[in-house]
Design an enzyme around this catalytic site. Structure first.
Site, short mmCIF file in Angstrom:
data_model
loop_
_atom_site.label_atom_id
_atom_site.label_comp_id
_atom_site.label_asym_id
_atom_site.label_seq_id
_atom_site.Cartn_x
_atom_site.Cartn_y
_atom_site.Cartn_z
N ALA A 1 0.85 -1.19 0.00
CA ALA A 1 0.00 0.00 0.00
C ALA A 1 0.88 1.23 0.00
CB ALA A 1 -0.88 0.00 1.25
N ASP A 2 0.49 2.24 -0.78
CA ASP A 2 1.23 3.50 -0.66
C ASP A 2 0.70 4.26 0.55
OD1 ASP A 2 -0.45 4.76 -3.62
OD2 ASP A 2 -1.09 4.91 -1.53
N SER A 3 1.29 5.40 0.83
CA SER A 3 0.99 6.11 2.08
C SER A 3 -0.47 6.54 2.13
CB SER A 3 1.91 7.32 2.24
OG SER A 3 1.83 8.16 1.09
N GLU B 1 -3.04 5.07 0.67
CA GLU B 1 -3.88 3.89 0.93
C GLU B 1 -3.85 3.52 2.41
OE1 GLU B 1 -1.95 1.45 -2.02
OE2 GLU B 1 -3.73 1.41 -3.29
#
Lengths: 219, 79
Positions: free
Chosen positions: B37-39, B41
């Site tokens: 997950a990116d930040s 998300e």
């Protein structure tokens, strides 16, 4: 397979490297780990440029502080006592197949935070949580597609700033407020205006990136 | 299904929905970084958890989390 994105002068000037990861779906979980590998590679190149001698694999060790801010150290035994400047700070970000790392000279430029995000609509609840009332009021003037990009830009800048000061999401993004005055972007943190240098842009029309430089790191 | 199992089920559903991951592609032992997950998300997931369970975790709590199981235990502790 990790592909370096062709050199863009705006990235090169800001000591930022982007890499596009062509990852199969099942390998996507490796994206975070690739970020570390990319960071090592970029640091290696930057340090070679400054120090004038080859930096070997294993010379650099990347670790995280208790707050999660990454830092690197040099294995001085492998450099045979040569003085290698450890004045660089760096920041890594990844989003949907792109990994980016940005390096700064702490003495000359300050601490760096970098974020890259694929442009998409931020869910309403997350938007509601991360934007201040003034920011929401400001963004309402934009049409949908512009607003979507602006909201993502605001997120990127907040995240970059929090990375630069070393707290990351340990501090709620609502404590960072963004104002746009003409073409200039200003940041305040817990109500105080910050002397931060902000650069931002779009990559490949699908991603927004931002880079923040600040003199003080809190952690 | 007791309350602990209900919480676990909800957490799995939310991770699956918000991160677009199949239910069987992660488990309690899965490191959070493997969720890729990116930040944003992760932040969206946090807000969803706060709304669903009507509890706020401190952000220090969150940075102590390393696996999906840690998330479930934190929510169970605070609920």
């Amino acid at each position: 397979m990790f592909l370096k994105i062709p050199k863009h002068s705006e990235f090169a000037a800001r000591r930022t490297r982007l890499y596009s990861a062509v990852l199969k779906k099942e390998a996507k979980k490796e994206e975070t780990r690739w970020g570390r590998i990319v960071a090592e590679g970029a640091l290696k190149m930057m340090l070679e440029g400054v120090s004038g001698f080859a930096v070997r694999p294993g010379d650099i060790t990347i670790s995280s502080s208790f707050s999660g801010k990454p830092f690197f150290s040099f294995n001085t035994s492998s450099t045979s006592g040569r003085q290698v400047p450890e004045r660089f700070d760096f920041s890594v970000s990844h989003s949907d197949g792109v990994v980016g790392v940005s390096v700064s000279d702490r003495f000359a430029e300050g601490w760096v935070g970098f974020d890259i995000e694929r442009i998409r609509k931020i869910p309403n609840e997350a938007c509601e949580a991360l934007l201040t009332d003034k920011e929401k009021k400001y963004l309402k003037r934009f049409a949908f597609s512009e607003r979507m990009e602006s909201e993502m830009l605001f997120w990127c800048i907040k995240e970059s700033f929090l990375k630069a000061i070393g707290t990351g999401l340990r501090v709620h993004p609502k404590h960072v407020e963004i104002r746009q005055v003409g073409k200039k972007i200003l940041i305040s943190y817990r109500g105080e205006d910050q002397n931060a240098r902000i650069n931002w842009g779009k990559y490949n029309r699908s991603y927004i990136w931002s880079r923040v430089l600040i003199q003080s790191c809190l952690v | 299904m007791d309350q602990s199992d209900q919480i676990k089920d909800k957490v799995y559903k939310m991770i699956s929905k918000i991160l677009g991951m199949a239910r069987d592609s992660f488990e309690d032992e899965t490191p959070i970084e493997d969720l890729a997950a990116d930040s944003l998300e992760l932040f969206t997931l946090l807000i969803a958890f706060e709304k669903e369970f009507n509890r706020q975790a401190s952000y220090e709590d969150l940075l102590e989390l390393h696996t999906v199981g840690d998330i479930i235990k934190l929510i169970q502790r605070k609920t």
